[in-house]
Enzyme design. Structure first.
Site, PDB file in Angstrom:
ATOM      1  N   THR A   2     -24.022 -42.527   3.497  1.00 24.13           N
ATOM      2  CA  THR A   2     -23.333 -41.279   3.884  1.00 24.13           C
ATOM      3  C   THR A   2     -23.042 -41.368   5.374  1.00 24.13           C
ATOM      4  O   THR A   2     -23.681 -42.140   6.092  1.00 24.13           O
ATOM      5  CB  THR A   2     -24.221 -40.062   3.608  1.00 24.13           C
ATOM      6  OG1 THR A   2     -25.423 -40.213   4.382  1.00 24.13           O
ATOM      7  CG2 THR A   2     -24.587 -39.951   2.147  1.00 24.13           C
TER       8      THR A   2
ATOM      9  N   GLU B 177     -22.345 -39.260  -2.685  1.00 33.10           N
ATOM     10  CA  GLU B 177     -23.369 -39.180  -3.730  1.00 33.10           C
ATOM     11  C   GLU B 177     -22.766 -39.017  -5.120  1.00 33.10           C
ATOM     12  O   GLU B 177     -23.470 -39.052  -6.125  1.00 33.10           O
ATOM     13  CB  GLU B 177     -24.311 -37.997  -3.453  1.00 33.10           C
ATOM     14  CG  GLU B 177     -25.257 -38.211  -2.279  1.00 33.10           C
ATOM     15  CD  GLU B 177     -24.686 -37.742  -0.957  1.00 33.10           C
ATOM     16  OE1 GLU B 177     -23.441 -37.691  -0.824  1.00 33.10           O
ATOM     17  OE2 GLU B 177     -25.478 -37.422  -0.050  1.00 33.10           O
TER      18      GLU B 177
ATOM     19  N   LYS C 265     -21.378 -17.070   9.714  1.00 29.75           N
ATOM     20  CA  LYS C 265     -22.141 -15.908   9.260  1.00 29.75           C
ATOM     21  C   LYS C 265     -21.957 -14.771  10.259  1.00 29.75           C
ATOM     22  O   LYS C 265     -22.556 -14.766  11.325  1.00 29.75           O
ATOM     23  CB  LYS C 265     -23.618 -16.266   9.099  1.00 29.75           C
ATOM     24  CG  LYS C 265     -23.830 -17.304   8.024  1.00 29.75           C
ATOM     25  CD  LYS C 265     -25.272 -17.748   7.911  1.00 29.75           C
ATOM     26  CE  LYS C 265     -25.336 -19.109   7.250  1.00 29.75           C
ATOM     27  NZ  LYS C 265     -25.231 -20.252   8.181  1.00 29.75           N
TER      28      LYS C 265
ATOM     29  N   TRP D 105     -20.257 -13.779   4.992  1.00 34.01           N
ATOM     30  CA  TRP D 105     -19.721 -15.123   5.212  1.00 34.01           C
ATOM     31  C   TRP D 105     -18.216 -15.078   5.464  1.00 34.01           C
ATOM     32  O   TRP D 105     -17.486 -14.363   4.795  1.00 34.01           O
ATOM     33  CB  TRP D 105     -19.902 -15.958   3.956  1.00 34.01           C
ATOM     34  CG  TRP D 105     -21.277 -16.481   3.769  1.00 34.01           C
ATOM     35  CD1 TRP D 105     -22.320 -16.385   4.641  1.00 34.01           C
ATOM     36  CD2 TRP D 105     -21.755 -17.176   2.627  1.00 34.01           C
ATOM     37  NE1 TRP D 105     -23.416 -16.979   4.110  1.00 34.01           N
ATOM     38  CE2 TRP D 105     -23.109 -17.479   2.876  1.00 34.01           C
ATOM     39  CE3 TRP D 105     -21.177 -17.588   1.433  1.00 34.01           C
ATOM     40  CZ2 TRP D 105     -23.886 -18.173   1.958  1.00 34.01           C
ATOM     41  CZ3 TRP D 105     -21.948 -18.271   0.528  1.00 34.01           C
ATOM     42  CH2 TRP D 105     -23.295 -18.564   0.792  1.00 34.01           C
TER      43      TRP D 105
HETATM   44  P1  ADP Z   1     -16.148 -38.128   0.994  1.00 30.70           P
HETATM   45  O1  ADP Z   1     -15.579 -37.709   2.295  1.00 30.70           O
HETATM   46  O2  ADP Z   1     -15.755 -39.452   0.616  1.00 30.70           O
HETATM   47  O3  ADP Z   1     -15.848 -37.153  -0.086  1.00 30.70           O
HETATM   48  P2  ADP Z   1     -18.688 -37.635   2.148  1.00 30.70           P
HETATM   49  O4  ADP Z   1     -19.971 -37.796   1.448  1.00 30.70           O
HETATM   50  O5  ADP Z   1     -18.467 -38.259   3.480  1.00 30.70           O
HETATM   51  O6  ADP Z   1     -17.702 -38.205   1.123  1.00 30.70           O
HETATM   52  O7  ADP Z   1     -18.333 -36.115   2.306  1.00 30.70           O
HETATM   53  C1  ADP Z   1     -18.445 -35.221   1.250  1.00 30.70           C
HETATM   54  C2  ADP Z   1     -18.109 -33.843   1.719  1.00 30.70           C
HETATM   55  O8  ADP Z   1     -16.758 -33.761   2.130  1.00 30.70           O
HETATM   56  C3  ADP Z   1     -18.240 -32.811   0.636  1.00 30.70           C
HETATM   57  O9  ADP Z   1     -19.572 -32.422   0.452  1.00 30.70           O
HETATM   58  C4  ADP Z   1     -17.352 -31.704   1.175  1.00 30.70           C
HETATM   59  O10 ADP Z   1     -18.029 -30.928   2.146  1.00 30.70           O
HETATM   60  C5  ADP Z   1     -16.258 -32.459   1.868  1.00 30.70           C
HETATM   61  N1  ADP Z   1     -15.081 -32.556   1.010  1.00 30.70           N
HETATM   62  C6  ADP Z   1     -14.706 -33.571   0.220  1.00 30.70           C
HETATM   63  N2  ADP Z   1     -13.538 -33.303  -0.380  1.00 30.70           N
HETATM   64  C7  ADP Z   1     -13.162 -32.066   0.013  1.00 30.70           C
HETATM   65  C8  ADP Z   1     -12.050 -31.217  -0.255  1.00 30.70           C
HETATM   66  N3  ADP Z   1     -11.029 -31.573  -1.040  1.00 30.70           N
HETATM   67  N4  ADP Z   1     -12.038 -30.013   0.331  1.00 30.70           N
HETATM   68  C9  ADP Z   1     -13.039 -29.613   1.137  1.00 30.70           C
HETATM   69  N5  ADP Z   1     -14.084 -30.373   1.452  1.00 30.70           N
HETATM   70  C10 ADP Z   1     -14.158 -31.583   0.901  1.00 30.70           C
END
Ligand code: ADP
Length: 543
Positions: free
Chosen positions: A187, A332, A440, A445
């Site tokens: 990650t 994940e 917040k 929110w």
């Molecule tokens: P990746 O960026 O490849 O999806 P990461 O593990 O680096 O993997 O990041 C995951 C996070 O990115 C998610 O938990 C979410 O917060 C954010 N994310 C992924 N896709 C989106 C989306 N389409 N819109 C908003 N947030 C997103």
């Protein structure tokens, strides 16, 4: 009673075998770091992957050992995807945009035995080589003629094409346990040390089947796929595997991710599907508009990793007739969790409703279940209003982190994503925020994602980022940071007026700051924690 069907393990190498036998002549085109365009086909890929698998045995890589890569999207990286995992070792894709200290941590934590690298990353390799003990060799992904002159790596430096040339293609892919590890991805570690997610052959294959489906990433043998999302970022969202399964043409952009180079490749190779994070598409759209161009072949673009602003969806769909597939996922989750593709009753929606729907991250692909829960862990209704912590479970969701130094993240068998979301009655999920980014205000929110989405609709806004800034009365209030389009004289008051009628009054940011640029992290996302450190005290100082 048992079923009476053949039992064949789900293995990464079977994807390559299929592509070789059934789509052998289909092309793979790569822009190389050496500068030229390279083209060959799945048959060549399979043959060279077998040679490389023999080379890996000659380097005494044991089953389960990690093989690191520090490389762009290209055919040699693709060969390693199959040579490493197919032979029973674990492909560990390293993110070259990370700081050298983080790379050292990750390489040592993963105990990478060898590291393959593109020439671009020689300086990075030189800076980490003396600080890591696990890698026996560093292999430059080039031919003899382009081998770098470096003394710091000594006899640990090997040449990729020498390894290919010196080995035969008679390798037999072993019949592995489908639950054995195939690849490892860390990650991005914006909070704490990066954590390793260890995919299995089975999880990868099931993810590939599901992600290729028409209502997911919608890929077929008739497509030419351009993964702009890097192969070091959650396996390029699985597209290298999907391309083998479907027999799609693959187009790899190498290191040239600017709008002009991408546009040229899309047009010359007649790309039909592309995939990447919103920040990449900004550059592409700006270039296409500057040359008054459009797309002659591209029909779909998969946008995820961060919220896709409605203005971007509109630019692709209205101006260029390219459909946007908004997707959500995370490391994940291998990574695909949801994709925003319409259900039957939504195909005739009015334009405004359609764009509102497409701002959502979409519905579960088969194989992933999801729910939202409150602070006590109770499930919340799917009414499009209730917002709670998003949890998922499924065939390609991590159970625990690599290395055994973390407690299992699961809660009652569900993986907590760290995202706050709503789900509507049709099962469409919308991310409100990452839980650490949510604002917040007075006990309620505010979604920074919604505020950014509205701001990005203003014609003079290039990039909008909304952060939580500490506030003496309300705890936190939204603060908007804006990068203006070139030549714009936009004033804060005008932009704030733009919010009237578009969001609830108390959601409207209290201030706008104009900035030249915003910091972007290793996976192409805005680094909000840095912005919070820099600007989070704005309202305290202001008043
Ligand atoms: P990746 O960026 O490849 O999806 P990461 O593990 O680096 O993997 O990041 C995951 C996070 O990115 C998610 O938990 C979410 O917060 C954010 N994310 C992924 N896709 C989106 C989306 N389409 N819109 C908003 N947030 C997103």
């Amino acid at each position: 009673m048992q079923g009476m069907m053949m039992e064949q393990p789900l293995l990464v190498a079977s994807l390559l075998k299929h592509a070789e036998r059934h789509h052998g002549a289909r092309e793979i085109v790569s822009r190389r770091v050496e500068g030229d365009i390279h083209r060959y086909c799945y048959r060549d890929l399979a043959q060279r992957a077998r040679r490389m698998a023999n080379a890996l045995s000659s380097l005494v890589i044991a089953p389960g050992e990690r093989v690191g890569t520090l490389a762009w999207n290209g055919y040699r990286h693709m060969e390693l995807y199959f040579a490493v995992s197919g032979s029973g070792a674990v492909l560990h894709t390293l993110n070259p945009r990370l700081h050298a200290d983080q790379l050292v941590y990750i390489i040592e934590h993963a105990q990478d035995r060898v590291i393959f690298f593109d020439l671009t990353f020689l300086p990075l390799i030189e800076s980490v080589a003396a600080r890591v003990t696990s890698p026996r060799f560093f292999i430059a992904m080039t031919d003899r003629a382009h081998m770098p002159r470096t003394h710091s790596l000594g006899s640990r430096l090997l040449c990729y094409e020498d390894l290919i040339d010196n080995h035969k293609d008679d390798f037999e892919w072993p019949l592995l346990d489908e639950n054995s590890a195939s690849s490892l991805c860390y990650t991005s570690g914006t909070t704490g040390n990066p954590k390793g997610v260890l995919y299995s052959h089975r999880s990868t294959l099931l993810h590939t089947y599901a992600a290729a489906l028409p209502d997911a990433l919608n890929c077929s043998a008739r497509d030419a796929i351009l993964p702009v999302v890097p192969m070091f970022h959650v396996n390029a969202w699985g597209l290298p595997y999907i391309a083998c399964m479907t027999g799609a043409k693959l187009v790899f952009p190498g290191a040239a991710l600017d709008g002009k180079s991408l546009y040229q490749l899309i047009e010359e190779e007649q790309v039909t599907v592309s995939a990447g994070v919103p920040t990449v598409w900004q550059g592409l759209l700006a270039h296409v508009e500057s040359v008054a161009g459009s797309f002659s072949s591209m029909r779909r673009t998969i946008i995820g990793g961060a919220p896709c602003p409605t203005a971007m969806t509109q630019a692709f769909q209205k101006r260029h007739h390219v459909d946007v597939l908004h997707a959500w996922g995370m490391t994940e989750l291998s990574p695909v969790g949801t994709v925003c593709s319409f259900k039957a009753h939504q195909t005739g929606l009015a334009e405004d409703e359609r764009y509102a729907l497409q701002a959502k991250q979409g519905r579960s692909v088969f194989g992933i279940d999801m729910k939202i829960v409150d602070a006590a862990g109770e499930e919340l209704p799917w009414d499009g209003n209730a917002a709670g912590d998003l949890q998922v479970r499924g065939h390609w969701v991590a159970n625990e982190y690599f290395g055994g130094d973390y407690a299992s993240p699961l809660q009652d068998g569900w993986f907590p994503t760290g995202d706050v979301a709503k789900i509507d009655a049709d099962g469409f999920m919308q991310i409100v925020d990452r839980s650490k980014d949510v604002i917040k205000s007075g006990g309620e929110w505010i979604s920074s994602a919604d505020i950014e989405n509205v701001a990005s609709l203003h014609p003079e806004v290039a990039t909008a980022v909304c952060i939580a800034a500490r506030h003496p009365k309300w705890d936190e209030r939204p603060l908007l940071l804006i990068v203006k389009k070139p030549g714009s004289a936009l004033e804060a008051a005008d932009l704030l007026m733009f919010f009237d009628g578009r969001v609830a009054k108390w959601w409207k940011p209290d201030a706008v700051l104009f900035v030249d640029a915003v910091p972007i992290g290793a996976t192409g996302k805005v680094l909000k924690n840095q912005l919070r450190d820099q600007y989070g005290g704005h309202y305290l100082q202001a008043g």
